[in-house]
Design an enzyme around this catalytic site. Structure first.
Site, mmCIF file in Angstrom:
data_model
loop_
_atom_site.group_PDB
_atom_site.id
_atom_site.type_symbol
_atom_site.label_atom_id
_atom_site.label_comp_id
_atom_site.label_asym_id
_atom_site.label_seq_id
_atom_site.Cartn_x
_atom_site.Cartn_y
_atom_site.Cartn_z
ATOM 1 N NE ARG A 593 -3.484 -2.194 2.860
ATOM 2 C CZ ARG A 593 -3.155 -3.361 3.375
ATOM 3 N NH1 ARG A 593 -1.906 -3.599 3.779
ATOM 4 N NH2 ARG A 593 -4.054 -4.320 3.506
ATOM 5 N NE ARG A 648 -4.053 -0.324 -2.392
ATOM 6 C CZ ARG A 648 -4.794 -0.692 -1.346
ATOM 7 N NH1 ARG A 648 -5.708 -1.624 -1.496
ATOM 8 N NH2 ARG A 648 -4.611 -0.133 -0.169
ATOM 9 N N GLY A 801 -8.997 -8.297 -4.609
ATOM 10 C CA GLY A 801 -9.077 -7.594 -3.319
ATOM 11 C C GLY A 801 -10.326 -8.092 -2.631
ATOM 12 C CG ASN A 803 -9.966 -7.398 3.006
ATOM 13 O OD1 ASN A 803 -10.086 -8.616 3.084
ATOM 14 N ND2 ASN A 803 -8.978 -6.726 3.563
ATOM 15 C CG ASP A 804 -12.592 -2.544 -0.857
ATOM 16 O OD1 ASP A 804 -13.423 -2.122 -0.034
ATOM 17 O OD2 ASP A 804 -11.502 -1.977 -1.073
ATOM 18 C CB CYS A 867 -3.569 -8.653 -2.116
ATOM 19 S SG CYS A 867 -4.683 -7.468 -2.864
ATOM 20 C CE1 TYR A 887 -0.267 -12.305 -5.351
ATOM 21 C CE2 TYR A 887 0.190 -12.827 -7.658
ATOM 22 C CZ TYR A 887 -0.202 -11.926 -6.686
ATOM 23 O OH TYR A 887 -0.546 -10.654 -7.033
HETATM 24 MG MG MG Z 1 -9.614 -2.371 -1.699
#
Ligand code: MG
Ligand code: ADP
Ligand code: MG
Length: 915
Positions: A593, A648, A801, A803-804, A867, A887
């Site tokens: 990040r 990112r 991603g 989480n989102d 990720c 991965y």
């Molecule tokens: Mg995100």
């Protein structure tokens, strides 16, 4: 868990509802349940199992669907019973010499709420004398009868068990004795009358005297117990299908309560705590069934049996060895000795501690019993994670205060506080605190964040405290019912043994162990996990002082690394984290990040960027940030030299970099009242107002920022490219990958890509180096997943991603929902585990699967990774293996777990391919 989510296997329409123990085997767990399958397996191994038969789960399913037993069942049971009677030379409940049986439930997965076993079925007023006569022991016969009425009354007829217990206590009191064996035949005979009276009173009918009726009622009660509330809830939470049904085992009785040459015991084939081979178990003379674990009298260690009954002991040791060699694993067993004759009543692969799981797996490899692939199936990432928490020092003195539920692992020490306000206040002044509540609710969130650990006296593994603590990775013990928490007076009290009362006041030190649920008075010293010392490279598996556990972990990790297909990367933003992750085995960075690069002293430059009116003001601000970011990347690429680093570009909404709106408003208002308003503050306030969003998560962030703020992403790309060029010049091997967040449509990506490619070309031309930078995107919006085929045209890699993606697919704002209603959802069984903890295969997972397929269809060499936090979650890793990602990336600390589970997933999918 893996197994649990499978639906019931369709059974052929067979009319065979009953299997003799000689007909089954351990692979028939679907049909015979775990207990029945293993009884059959032992029978076929030639071990001394009392004869019997199993009524299948299929019969139960018919009963549950139609409301009555399948018509063929009665005759089949009669036939098997007749065969059993013939073999035993007496019939069920026969007056002068009764055959007695136990009726035992046993589903494929053992679960709470199912019916308790009823022993001594077949006894009646008529046959109790016959039993006494045959056994030559009147006391025994009446004891058996009172046990039957008690167990049958409680579990089959639904009579409150307390009533029987009270009657026993009363009988003991009347006689002035302390334990049940001191009651004689006459006392027990009286007790039987009392018990029958209780049954009549409570049910309005008598205790059934017909043996077959007793048996049939007990079988039906087992079927019915499939649908108790407790069993249903447990199945929902563990994702066990609701339609599997349970089997019922009818097993001829053997008696451990026939005097001192009889008894009952439980044992493990090795130590479930350490894995050491030896004699582990408990034995109780002159006792039946659960007596040995119920604590009614003191048991003796199993080794003592050698002295009491050498032949039985030797035979038992022999059998335990047979079972270990046969099951190739630690087994636990139940046995009974009837007048010097040993009987086996149950076995199964035994539960064990996390440490023992690793040791046993490698011990079995060394014994040549299992291979490396199988060893991987004997351990799991949850156990490894447990071994990686710091622990309380075993050797230190400690005073146990009480026990609760181990809700979120770790060892935490701090001062007791009883409200969130104090937790926050004290922790601000540098104190470590343990937040103690009866139960927590969303108002406690700040206190939970501030606390070192959380302790509650109410609620289970799905309570608010447990769910939120696990989400935060914070140590938590919940549901410690013996603690009396008084939040008003800010203290807790515990009534200990012998009426000793311990009081913990606010500010007193307390220690909680979230891995075991134990709570201690005062400060117990914490020692680092040897397993972490090993991963950190501070302890070598080969060193003399390395303990057996570290050696076992070392070997298992090597197996996993050999087998796995998935690479494991880390989420790391700093060189320090990157270096640590490398020690833990990371093969690159999957998510770096960049937001921290905009904080601290640099915040002021970000303010200037946001406030810039003209191109030159903006370029100025960006120009200030460029060298700083470049330096950050140089360090990072150096730490990860030779391995991929996915960077990112800026993701969070800009207001996160601006002063708080209230604070700023007050400052401006005060300044205005003094008539010296600061021009910059005024502009800043305007900007803050302008950038304020109702739903920042869905607002101006990610790629949208890059598109709206000219030069922002170009500056970041330039910093990455120049840092890479610098590393090449220094003879390094940088492998940067540039990742664009929050893309919803390919057009967004194309614009950013064109801009980035131009910048990269400029840097390459200026430095004369070929940088080999690749450009890809996150897939974290449903639209991106759905249009992944198009997006892949502009992306060289995808990183999910999750989480989102979970937030947007479910429409959940994580910070809000976890604290407010997840407990209710978990308790209602809507999901068994939070979708933020374990990937939701059916919903979020199917979007991932679609995006993988569509992306690869467009671009066969598309590189795929994940990720989100799910990258370090055991079950989720299996899913990512299955869908074919390249991965997973997770926080440094979770890397070993991900490596292990990736290895396990590879072995499992090979297993199912060849099937
Ligand atoms: Mg995100
Ligand atoms: P659980 O699943 O709770 O262990 P079990 O069916 O194993 O229940 O039985 C409870 C207790 O009764 C155990 O101690 C078991 O060994 C004992 N038991 C079960 N069947 C018999 C039997 N036929 N003879 C003697 N003891 C039995
Ligand atoms: Mg048992």
């Amino acid at each position: 868990m893996q197994e649990n989510s499978q639906a019931a296997e369709p059974q052929p329409a067979s009319s065979k509802f009953v299997y003799d123990f000689t007909e089954g085997n351990r692979d028939l767990k679907d049909l015979l349940g775990g207990k029945g399958a293993n009884l059959a397996e032992m029978t076929n191994l030639g071990l001394p199992v009392p004869p019997g038969f199993t009524i299948t789960t299929e019969a139960c399913r018919v009963y549950l669907e139609s409301g009555s037993e399948p018509p063929a069942l009665r005759d089949e049971v009669s036939a098997h019973l007749a065969a059993l009677e013939q073999r035993m030379g007496r019939s069920l409940g026969q007056a002068d010499d009764p055959l007695l049986v136990s009726v035992r439930s046993g589903a494929k997965f053992s679960m709470p709420g199912m019916m308790d076993t009823v022993l001594n079925i077949g006894l009646s007023d008529a046959s109790v004398a016959g039993l006494a006569e045959k056994a030559g022991d009147e006391r025994f016969a009446w004891d058996s009868y009172r046990r039957l009425i008690q167990m049958f009354g409680k579990t089959v007829l639904g009579v409150d068990g307390e009533l029987f217990e009270e009657a026993i206590e009363e009988a003991k009191r009347a006689k002035g004795v302390a334990v049940d064996i001191e009651l004689d035949a006459a006392d027990l005979k009286e007790l039987v009358e009392r018990f029958k009276g209780i049954v009549s009173q409570e049910t309005g009918g008598g205790f059934p005297q017909d043996p077959r009726e007793q048996m049939d009622l007990a079988v039906r009660a087992v079927f019915d117990s499939w649908n108790t509330d407790r069993a249903k809830l447990y199945r929902r939470q563990e994702r066990i299908p609701g339609d599997l049904g349970t089997a019922v085992n009818i097993c001829s009785m053997v008696f451990g309560n026939l005097g001192p040459d009889s008894g009952t015991g439980v044992a493990f084939t090795r130590d479930p705590a350490s894995g050491h081979q030896g004699v582990y178990g408990d034995y109780l003379q002159n006792a039946q069934g659960e007596d040995v674990v119920a604590g009614i009298r003191n048991t003796v260690p199993l080794a003592e049996l050698e002295r009491l009954d050498k032949p039985s002991y030797d035979q038992l040791m022999q059998i335990m060895e047979t079972l270990e060699l046969h099951y190739k694993d630690l087994c636990d067993i139940e046995f009974t000795i009837e007048r010097g004759k040993l009987w086996m009543l149950q076995t199964r692969v035994g539960k064990r501690t996390a440490g023992a799981a690793f040791r046993i797996a490698t011990q079995l490899v060394d014994q040549g019993l299992i291979d490396e692939a199988e060893a991987l199936q004997r351990v799991n990432g949850v156990q490894l994670a447990q071994l990686m928490f710091p622990r309380f020092d075993d050797t230190a003195e400690r005073e146990l205060l009480g026990r609760g539920i181990a809700a979120s692992p770790g060892a935490a020490v701090g001062k007791a506080v009883f409200d969130s306000y104090t937790a926050v206040k004290w922790s601000r002044s540098g104190e470590k605190v343990i937040l103690i509540r009866r139960e927590t609710n969303p108002d406690d969130l700040n206190g939970m964040i501030a606390a070192n650990g959380i302790l509650t006296s109410r609620g289970g593994k799905t309570s608010h405290a447990a769910v939120v603590a696990r989400g935060m990775g914070k140590t938590c013990v919940c549901g410690a019912e013996e603690l009396e928490v008084d939040t008003k007076r800010r203290r807790l009290t515990v009534e200990g043994a012998g009426k000793k009362t311990t009081v913990i006041e606010e500010g007193d030190l307390i220690s909680i162990d979230g891995s075991t649920g134990r709570i201690y008075v005062g400060e117990v010293p914490v020692v680092p996990s040897p397993v972490v010392e090993y991963f950190e490279g501070r302890m070598h598996a080969g060193a003399d002082d390395a303990d057996g556990l570290v050696q076992a972990v070392h070997r298992i990790m090597a197996y996993a690394d050999r087998m796995r297909r998935l690479s494991v990367r880390t989420n790391a933003d700093t060189a320090e984290d990157a270096a640590r992750a490398r020690r833990f085995g990371a093969q690159g960075i999957g998510l770096c990040r960049t937001e921290h690069m905009f904080l601290g002293e640099r915040r002021e430059m970000v303010e200037r960027l946001i406030l810039a009116d003209t191109d030159s003001e903006r370029e100025d601000a960006l120009g200030g940030l460029l060298p700083l970011q470049r330096a950050d990347f140089v360090e990072l690429f150096e730490a990860m030299d030779g391995l991929p680093v996915t960077v990112r570009l800026l993701d969070p909404p800009l207001h996160e970099f601006l002063p708080d709106i209230t604070e700023l408003s007050v400052r401006v208002a005060l300044a205005e009242s003094r008539k010296d308003a600061n021009e910059n503050d005024l502009r800043l306030l305007q900007a803050v107002h302008k950038l304020h969003e109702q739903n920042p998560m869905l607002g101006l962030r990610g790629v949208r920022l890059g598109l709206v703020i000219p030069g922002l992403f170009a500056m970041q790309v330039r910093a990455i490219a120049e840092a890479a060029a610098h590393r090449v010049e220094a003879k390094g091997d940088p492998r940067a990958e540039i990742m664009i967040p929050l893309v919803g449509t390919v057009q967004e990506l194309e614009i950013i890509r064109d801009e980035a490619e131009q910048v990269i070309a400029e840097v390459e031309a200026a430095t004369g180096t070929e940088l080999g930078l690749s450009l890809g995107t996150m897939i974290e919006l449903p639209r991106a997943a759905l249009t992944a085929g198009q997006i892949a045209e502009a992306a060289e890699f995808f990183s999910f991603g999750t989480n989102d993606l979970t937030q947007t697919v479910w429409g959940f704002s994580r910070d809000d929902v976890e604290a407010s209603f997840f407990t209710a959802y978990l308790e209602k069984g809507i999901f068994g585990v939070s979708p933020f903890e374990t990937i939701d295969r059916d919903g979020v997972g199917s979007l991932v699967r679609h995006a993988v397929e569509a992306g690869r269809a467009t671009r066969p060499d598309l590189k795929l990774g994940i990720c989100g936090e799910h990258g370090g979650d055991p079950e989720s890793v299996h899913f990512f293996h299955e869908v074919g990602l390249d991965y997973v990336s997770c926080s440094p600390f979770r890397i070993p777990v991900a490596r292990l589970e990736a290895g396990r997933a590879a072995v499992q999918s090979k297993g199912s391919d060849s099937r």
